[in-house]
Design a protein around this motif. Structure first.
Motif, PDB file in Angstrom:
ATOM      1  N   SER A   1       0.849  -1.196   0.000  1.00 56.76           N
ATOM      2  CA  SER A   1       0.000   0.000   0.000  1.00 56.76           C
ATOM      3  C   SER A   1       0.884   1.245   0.000  1.00 56.76           C
ATOM      4  O   SER A   1       1.005   1.954   1.007  1.00 56.76           O
ATOM      5  CB  SER A   1      -0.934   0.003   1.209  1.00 56.76           C
ATOM      6  OG  SER A   1      -1.737  -1.149   1.244  1.00 56.76           O
ATOM      7  N   ALA A   2       1.527   1.509  -1.140  1.00 59.07           N
ATOM      8  CA  ALA A   2       2.545   2.563  -1.202  1.00 59.07           C
ATOM      9  C   ALA A   2       1.988   3.926  -0.826  1.00 59.07           C
ATOM     10  O   ALA A   2       2.564   4.644   0.006  1.00 59.07           O
ATOM     11  CB  ALA A   2       3.149   2.601  -2.597  1.00 59.07           C
ATOM     12  N   TRP A   3       0.870   4.314  -1.429  1.00 61.61           N
ATOM     13  CA  TRP A   3       0.342   5.656  -1.190  1.00 61.61           C
ATOM     14  C   TRP A   3      -0.315   5.767   0.175  1.00 61.61           C
ATOM     15  O   TRP A   3      -0.213   6.804   0.842  1.00 61.61           O
ATOM     16  CB  TRP A   3      -0.632   6.039  -2.303  1.00 61.61           C
ATOM     17  CG  TRP A   3       0.092   6.225  -3.589  1.00 61.61           C
ATOM     18  CD1 TRP A   3       0.099   5.389  -4.660  1.00 61.61           C
ATOM     19  CD2 TRP A   3       0.977   7.309  -3.907  1.00 61.61           C
ATOM     20  NE1 TRP A   3       0.925   5.879  -5.639  1.00 61.61           N
ATOM     21  CE2 TRP A   3       1.473   7.053  -5.214  1.00 61.61           C
ATOM     22  CE3 TRP A   3       1.399   8.444  -3.238  1.00 61.61           C
ATOM     23  CZ2 TRP A   3       2.372   7.905  -5.836  1.00 61.61           C
ATOM     24  CZ3 TRP A   3       2.286   9.299  -3.858  1.00 61.61           C
ATOM     25  CH2 TRP A   3       2.769   9.026  -5.142  1.00 61.61           C
ATOM     26  N   LYS A   4      -0.963   4.716   0.618  1.00 60.70           N
ATOM     27  CA  LYS A   4      -1.533   4.726   1.965  1.00 60.70           C
ATOM     28  C   LYS A   4      -0.435   4.881   2.999  1.00 60.70           C
ATOM     29  O   LYS A   4      -0.578   5.614   3.987  1.00 60.70           O
ATOM     30  CB  LYS A   4      -2.315   3.439   2.209  1.00 60.70           C
ATOM     31  CG  LYS A   4      -3.038   3.410   3.545  1.00 60.70           C
ATOM     32  CD  LYS A   4      -3.850   2.122   3.688  1.00 60.70           C
ATOM     33  CE  LYS A   4      -4.592   2.095   5.024  1.00 60.70           C
ATOM     34  NZ  LYS A   4      -5.393   0.836   5.165  1.00 60.70           N
ATOM     35  N   GLY A   5       0.691   4.220   2.748  1.00 67.68           N
ATOM     36  CA  GLY A   5       1.816   4.336   3.658  1.00 67.68           C
ATOM     37  C   GLY A   5       2.411   5.728   3.681  1.00 67.68           C
ATOM     38  O   GLY A   5       2.742   6.259   4.746  1.00 67.68           O
ATOM     39  N   LEU A   6       2.556   6.335   2.493  1.00 68.46           N
ATOM     40  CA  LEU A   6       3.105   7.695   2.432  1.00 68.46           C
ATOM     41  C   LEU A   6       2.198   8.685   3.145  1.00 68.46           C
ATOM     42  O   LEU A   6       2.674   9.526   3.931  1.00 68.46           O
ATOM     43  CB  LEU A   6       3.311   8.105   0.974  1.00 68.46           C
ATOM     44  CG  LEU A   6       3.843   9.523   0.749  1.00 68.46           C
ATOM     45  CD1 LEU A   6       5.231   9.677   1.345  1.00 68.46           C
ATOM     46  CD2 LEU A   6       3.861   9.868  -0.742  1.00 68.46           C
ATOM     47  N   LEU A   7       0.909   8.587   2.888  1.00 65.60           N
ATOM     48  CA  LEU A   7      -0.036   9.519   3.513  1.00 65.60           C
ATOM     49  C   LEU A   7      -0.075   9.321   5.024  1.00 65.60           C
ATOM     50  O   LEU A   7      -0.108  10.291   5.793  1.00 65.60           O
ATOM     51  CB  LEU A   7      -1.430   9.333   2.915  1.00 65.60           C
ATOM     52  CG  LEU A   7      -1.557   9.540   1.403  1.00 65.60           C
ATOM     53  CD1 LEU A   7      -3.001   9.345   0.950  1.00 65.60           C
ATOM     54  CD2 LEU A   7      -1.063  10.905   0.997  1.00 65.60           C
ATOM     55  N   THR A   8      -0.069   8.072   5.466  1.00 63.67           N
ATOM     56  CA  THR A   8      -0.091   7.789   6.902  1.00 63.67           C
ATOM     57  C   THR A   8       1.176   8.302   7.571  1.00 63.67           C
ATOM     58  O   THR A   8       1.125   8.945   8.633  1.00 63.67           O
ATOM     59  CB  THR A   8      -0.228   6.278   7.141  1.00 63.67           C
ATOM     60  OG1 THR A   8      -1.447   5.820   6.568  1.00 63.67           O
ATOM     61  CG2 THR A   8      -0.207   5.962   8.637  1.00 63.67           C
ATOM     62  N   GLY A   9       2.317   8.025   6.965  1.00 63.92           N
ATOM     63  CA  GLY A   9       3.586   8.414   7.561  1.00 63.92           C
ATOM     64  C   GLY A   9       3.757   9.911   7.670  1.00 63.92           C
ATOM     65  O   GLY A   9       4.099  10.437   8.738  1.00 63.92           O
TER      66      GLY A   9
END
Length: 544
Positions: A406-414
């Motif tokens: 989940s590349a984009w979910k991870g970026l947004l969460t981080g």
């Protein structure tokens, strides 16, 4: 928008103004409320002519409304940031699609410089909101219009930008590519070929006149040397002279290219994938791309000319970059290379932050101790390490999500989690020393509730955070003259008057410096001396 509100609003009301600029504007706003004089801003006893007053008016109004300086000084930046994210989203939705608009809003919120700047109470977030509103109104009128109401709103917002910071008129640079496309017959002239077009310049003048006309009338009625100097300074020296002959913040001509390549991450890193589509659109003379790209280019060029540069000067171009990328983002976010980029960014940032925190916690490196000492912090040397480790946690969670697919979910969460932790946890570690609250509370305790305090060589945060009855002897006045006046003031009431003097001022005493035991503390990388009456009697003779 809910995420943007949480990210940008995290920590609101938890800290005091921090240097370099926040205490200055908060002090001016506080003095407006206390004195009732909103037309001629003052920093201490001196008129403050570096910036027009609209930003400080808004802070002062919020201070009167809330009665809480910690909320009032930072709220304009938070609201400006939320407004910019929404306008970028809405323009992307109107020009391309709802999905493109969402991606454009995220691209803006994730850009490091944007979120960092929105968490500071400087003038630039409010200026960014006005410039973005101008762009919003012009694009809706020129590309999706004619819409003469939005045309008029855009010009009025440009005027508000001028009385916020003189360069607010840069938003109208968008008219250059619009006129170029119109005169080359690549775009319809319906947006300009109407008598109602004159409503725009008229609205600009009305907005500027909200401040300029009353100020000039007041100067005409009371033409004191102080008022005349204020008018000359703010109308000429801080505008034309500052642009043509900068006197500080010197940087190389390519400085902003470095800012874009670093501070606009991770958004700017998408350009290699979005570039080909963007280039084709420009070659087709697509006004949806020409207007934002042209505005961005002209803003960067405009601020690259003078020698004096600061990173936030080109911030008004960032929403236009996000808008230009919006057309391509729905097509590229799923590409393997782009997903790997998102994963790499959050993973590297999380790993670097966690490693730094562990190193600071385990080895107590010199720079951490030096940072705490220079700021005069009473916190344990490991407090910053713990803060860094806390900030790394959401980044590491985001990295784990990205690596799991989940590349984009991870970026947004981080990234979102990082800014929320910074907003809520940062003040508990940094506020006491950064704001000078700790220093001024210690001074108040030392001299007692009935004592009077004189400030010499002071910065805005000392006067703003003072807990005692306080006098100052000029801000821009030479330090030697401040000290001489302060010593005379102290002699009038030796039993209750103390002086808080910045260390470098005492160099005027030569070898007649006070006893080292009177060195009181360190704050904001400056050493402060608390001087009772008579302690500088030998110095008093040497400076007169």
């Amino acid at each position: 928008m809910a995420t943007a509100t949480v990210v940008l609003g995290a920590g609101l009301g938890l800290r005091d103004p921090w240097p370099a600029d926040e205490p200055r504007f908060a002090l001016v706003a506080s003095q407006m409320v206390d004195s009732g004089n909103w037309l001629f801003p003052r920093r201490g006893g001196e008129l403050y002519a570096d910036k027009p007053p609209l930003f400080m008016w808004i802070q002062a109004a919020l201070l009167q409304l809330t009665g809480n300086l910690r909320i009032a000084f930072l709220l304009p930046s938070v609201l400006s940031g939320i407004a910019c994210v929404w306008m970028t989203y809405d323009l992307g939705r109107r020009l391309w699609s709802k999905q493109a608009g969402i991606y454009a809003g995220w691209a803006l919120l994730l850009a490091v410089q944007f979120t960092l700047q929105m968490k500071r109470a400087q003038i630039d977030p409010l200026l960014l909101a006005w410039v973005t509103l101008v762009h919003y109104g012009l694009i809706r009128h020129i590309v999706r219009g004619p819409d003469w109401r939005m045309w008029t709103v855009a010009w009025f917002a440009a005027g508000l930008g001028v009385i916020t910071k003189g360069v607010g008129v840069i938003a109208l640079f968008m008219l250059v590519p619009a006129l170029a496309l119109t005169f080359s017959r690549k775009m319809s002239a319906s947006w300009i070929g109407d008598r109602r077009a004159w409503l725009g310049p008229l609205a600009l003048l009305v907005a500027i006149g909200i401040w300029l006309i009353p100020m000039l009338i007041a100067v005409w009625i009371h033409p004191t040397q102080e008022n005349l100097e204020y008018a000359r300074n703010i109308l000429f020296r801080q505008t034309i002279q500052r642009y043509g002959n900068s006197w500080h913040h010197f940087q190389a001509p390519w400085y902003f290219l470095v800012v874009i390549a670093t501070s606009w991450l991770p958004t700017i890193a998408l350009l290699p994938w979005a570039g080909p589509s963007l280039y084709k659109g420009l070659c087709r003379f697509d006004e949806r791309l020409w207007l934002p790209v042209g505005s961005l280019a002209l803003i960067v060029l405009f601020f690259s000319v003078p020698a004096g540069k600061r990173d936030m000067y080109i911030l008004p171009g960032l929403p236009m970059l996000c808008l230009a990328l919006a057309a391509s983002l729905p097509d590229i976010v799923g590409r393997v290379g782009v997903r790997r980029l998102a994963t790499a960014f959050v993973s590297l940032l999380g790993t670097a932050t966690a490693t730094l925190g562990i190193w600071m916690l385990a080895s107590n490196p010199r720079f951490e101790v030096k940072l705490l000492t220079e700021r005069g912090s009473s916190e344990d040397s490991h407090s910053i390490a713990i803060l860094v480790l806390l900030a790394s946690l959401p980044l590491l969670v985001g990295a784990a999500l990205s690596l799991s697919g989940s590349a984009w979910k991870g970026l947004l969460t981080g990234m979102s989690g990082f800014w929320v932790v910074y907003g809520f946890a940062g003040p508990s570690v940094l506020n006491e020393a950064s704001s000078s609250r700790g220093l001024m509370e210690q001074v108040s305790t030392r001299i007692g509730p009935s004592a009077q305090l004189g400030l010499v060589g002071w910065r805005e945060q000392q006067l703003l955070m003072s807990q005692s009855a306080t006098a100052e002897f000029g801000f821009n006045r030479p330090a030697r003259q401040q000290l001489a006046t302060a010593l005379s003031w102290q002699q009038e009431r030796q039993d209750v008057r103390w002086l808080l003097i910045e260390g470098s001022v005492l160099e005027n005493c030569g070898d007649r410096r006070p006893d080292p035991s009177l060195q009181f503390g360190v704050a904001n990388r400056r050493t402060w001396w608390l001087i009772p009456a008579g302690a500088l009697s030998t110095c008093e003779t040497s400076i007169r």
